[in-house]
Design an enzyme around this catalytic site. Structure first.
Site, mmCIF file in Angstrom:
data_model
loop_
_atom_site.group_PDB
_atom_site.id
_atom_site.type_symbol
_atom_site.label_atom_id
_atom_site.label_comp_id
_atom_site.label_asym_id
_atom_site.label_seq_id
_atom_site.Cartn_x
_atom_site.Cartn_y
_atom_site.Cartn_z
ATOM 1 N N CYS A 89 4.840 -10.539 6.648
ATOM 2 C CA CYS A 89 3.932 -10.660 5.504
ATOM 3 C C CYS A 89 4.750 -11.106 4.297
ATOM 4 C CB CYS A 89 3.187 -9.354 5.249
ATOM 5 S SG CYS A 89 4.240 -7.931 4.901
ATOM 6 N N ARG B 250 2.616 -4.843 4.889
ATOM 7 C CA ARG B 250 1.332 -5.169 5.513
ATOM 8 C C ARG B 250 1.526 -5.536 6.985
ATOM 9 N NH1 ARG B 250 -0.994 -9.709 1.603
ATOM 10 N NH2 ARG B 250 1.242 -10.035 1.291
#
Length: 308
Positions: free
Chosen positions: A258, A263
């Site tokens: 990410c 994330r």
């Protein structure tokens, strides 16, 4: 009562309530209902890993201790995860024992809680579960919060040496980008605008790369596609369909990335823990790759850094 029934009754009496209740939890996820019912179990250790300052101090799940991801779980000198020595000390100070069941949760859709689970995995710590839906779901349901940090007895857990094979590094990603590792798949879990190069990072985030776009060959499956409206993970069948639509079916090794690795940890958890795929998370992600010299980038939007 028959001898068989008598022995069965005795055996059940010897099983701890936590083990009995574990039938209501998966191997890697627990529900908010399950956790509230098991808050007082002595072998249960609850750990909050949130990103927003002060959120733990304002009120947390009762019996939860606080781990700060940017100081407790990392080595700020080497820009790496915490050392084995420091991580083991952290867990022992949190009362974690060899036989503890560990539940991790946090704010921001469990992003950093999942990153914490990834660190636990690297150090070979077993029986680690994520609270499905995280802090947001717990609060939305009006479940109890406490401002008091629990008093815990030092634990005795021993963690293994870090398994570097469970994580991806810049050379691994560059190898895929240059088509030198055709059997490995890359999943960029950022937003479509980040992936296309329209924006460098989500609004309000300071960690930037000087180049926009994505790693060549990466498919884009934003992390939010893995969860329902309440932040809980979709069913296993639904998750398989989500990733299969992008050509990812678990038949090849996978690297998730990410912006900085938090994330993508959430997607790593869905793919590895819930689907059982062979997955590595790329810590550093686009902030490292997008600032690296001499690596290829696909920039569909053509956005160029303007220094503002």
């Amino acid at each position: 009562m028959s001898l068989t029934k008598t022995l069965a009754s005795l055996a059940i009496g010897l099983i701890s309530p936590l083990l009995l209740a574990s039938a209501q939890a998966s191997d890697f996820l627990v529900s908010t209902d399950w956790l509230e019912k098991n808050l007082k179990e002595k072998n249960l250790r609850i750990i909050e890993v949130s990103v927003d300052p002060g959120v733990y101090e304002r009120g947390h799940i009762p019996e939860a201790v606080n781990f700060s991801w940017h100081t407790d779980l990392v080595d700020p000198v080497t820009r790496d995860i915490a050392s084995r020595e420091n991580f083991q000390k952290l867990l022992r100070n949190a009362g974690v024992n060899k036989d503890s069941t560990i539940v991790i949760y946090g704010d921001n859709n469990n992003w950093f809680a999942a990153w914490g689970a990834w660190v636990f995995d690297i150090y070979g710590v077993n029986n680690v579960k994520l609270l499905d839906g995280g802090r947001k779901k717990w609060e939305a349901e009006g479940r109890p919060l406490s401002p008091k940090a629990p008093s815990v007895k030092a634990g005795n857990i021993e963690v293994a040496e870090a398994n570097s094979k469970l994580r991806a590094w810049l050379p691994d990603v560059v190898s895929v980008a240059k088509q030198q590792s055709p059997t490995t798949q890359l999943i960029d879990i950022r937003s479509a605008d980040e992936y296309s190069g329209k924006i460098f990072a989500p609004a309000g985030f300071a960690e930037l790369a000087l180049r926009a776009g994505h790693v060549p060959g990466a498919v884009n499956v934003p992390w939010g596609q893995a969860v329902a409206a309440d932040g809980t993970f979709k069913s296993v069948d639904e998750l398989r369909k989500v990733y299969a639509a992008a050509g990812v079916d678990g038949s090849k090794p996978i690297i998730t990335y990410c912006r900085i690795g938090e994330r993508s940890s959430h997607t790593w958890f869905a793919l590895k823990k819930l689907l059982g795929y062979d997955v590595r998370n790329y810590d550093g992600s686009w902030t490292e790759y997008g600032n690296a010299v001499g690596v290829p980038v696909t920039n569909l939007a053509g956005t160029v850094w303007g220094g503002k």
